[in-house]
Design a protein around this motif. Structure first.
Motif: not given
Lengths: 221, 221
Positions: B9, B12, B63, B80, B84
């Motif tokens: 995470l 990301l 994701s 998440v 996106i």
């Protein structure tokens, strides 16, 4: 349990389709308001936009709850994510119809558009509404072939939009700079509306086929 | 397991921050290309946009994988989903920088802008780049107070944008209709770029606080 879950997913798709129908109606009324300088109709579109925003907020909330409670995978996961993305795009389509209605209201009782460009907007409006309705059907039926037809309608929109620019830029343009500015922005609102419809249709194809058609940039202005 | 998940995470979010930095740089170069009619710089922005699209595709894929494999709930799920959404907004910011660069290329070696509106675009460009960089920091730090400052910068952008319209619409406008059309669209690209930055910042606030600040419509043109 999975049964209830699929019911919920089906209800979400129904709400998304309803929302897409709402913005198609909004664009239809906004276009009439624009072409006929109809203030009451413009006000109606402006007042109704909050309903679209409410549906979107509700769809997003339900989608998040589904993800948290059911933790779907594979196609079910893709479907929920596609619904979240699509709701954002459809809300944006509603905003664009709102912009058209506000332009009609701002210049009332004068017409925003010169008579020579009205036919372009009549046609762009027709295509925009058709795209919203086709997209509504694609969401309901998940018909991939139908989704592909939407891209053809978007090409027709892009052609009209490009042609509109040649009219505005032409040395014979009679309506002055302020009208050119309004006409330019309005043209862009219709073109973006169509792009968002295509984006929703592509997401639907992705859900059904597992493959995302190429990401489209909006038309090169 | 949860440890590895939080690492993913974090990675990301780092990629998203990097992507946001990329589109800030793109807008900075596109603005210079626009103001100085620098074709090489415009071409560089145009060529680099595919890299932004690639990062977005990669973020979205990762994701989806995280959601499918880890089925996060509560804050992790919100994070998440925010990533996106944010990746979509940041890709769109990249598209808008691309549009600015393409406008600069299209009119080269002529300048797209009249000398009297260049200061507006220098300032809108400065704010746009600042917004992208602040948003990058908000993603990295999750600093809610900093996210709120972003809305102030967006207000400054909206004021400039509105003022730009009064200049274009003024009876003393000297540059003709074609230039008014270009200037109108360019103004809108900067204003939308700022709106997307605000949207990303708001999503970040949502992740941290669990409450979404009001959905903003873009400035009423």
């Amino acid at each position: 349990m999975r049964e209830a879950y699929h019911d919920q997913l089906g209800q979400l798709a129904d709400q998304l389709a309803d929302m897409c129908g709402m913005v198609g109606d909004a664009m239809e009324r906004a276009t009439t308001a624009l072409l006929e300088s109809d203030l009451a109709l413009a006000e109606q579109v402006i007042g109704d936009d909050a309903k679209v925003d409410d549906v979107r907020a509700s769809i997003e909330e339900q989608s998040y709850a589904l993800l948290a409670l059911q933790a779907p995978v594979a196609t079910d996961l893709r479907t929920v994510l596609a619904v979240i993305h699509a709701a954002e795009s459809v809300e944006r389509m509603g905003d664009l119809a709102l912009h058209v209605a506000k332009a009609a209201r701002r210049r009332h009782p004068q017409s925003v558009l010169g008579d020579d460009v009205k036919p372009y907007f009549a046609e762009m409006g027709r295509i925009a509404v058709e795209l919203a309705r086709e997209t509504t059907e694609v969401i309901r039926t998940q018909d991939v072939a139908r989704a592909r037809l939407i891209e053809d309608a978007d090409d027709a929109m892009d052609d009209l939009h490009r042609h509109l620019f040649t009219v505005i830029m032409d040395k014979d343009w009679q309506h002055g700079v302020a009208s050119a500015v309004d006409t330019t922005l309005l043209g862009r609102f219709y073109e973006r509306f169509a792009d968002h419809a295509v984006s929703v249709a592509k997401r639907t194809v992705f859900v059904v086929t597992g493959r995302m058609p190429g990401y489209g940039d909006d038309a090169d202005l």
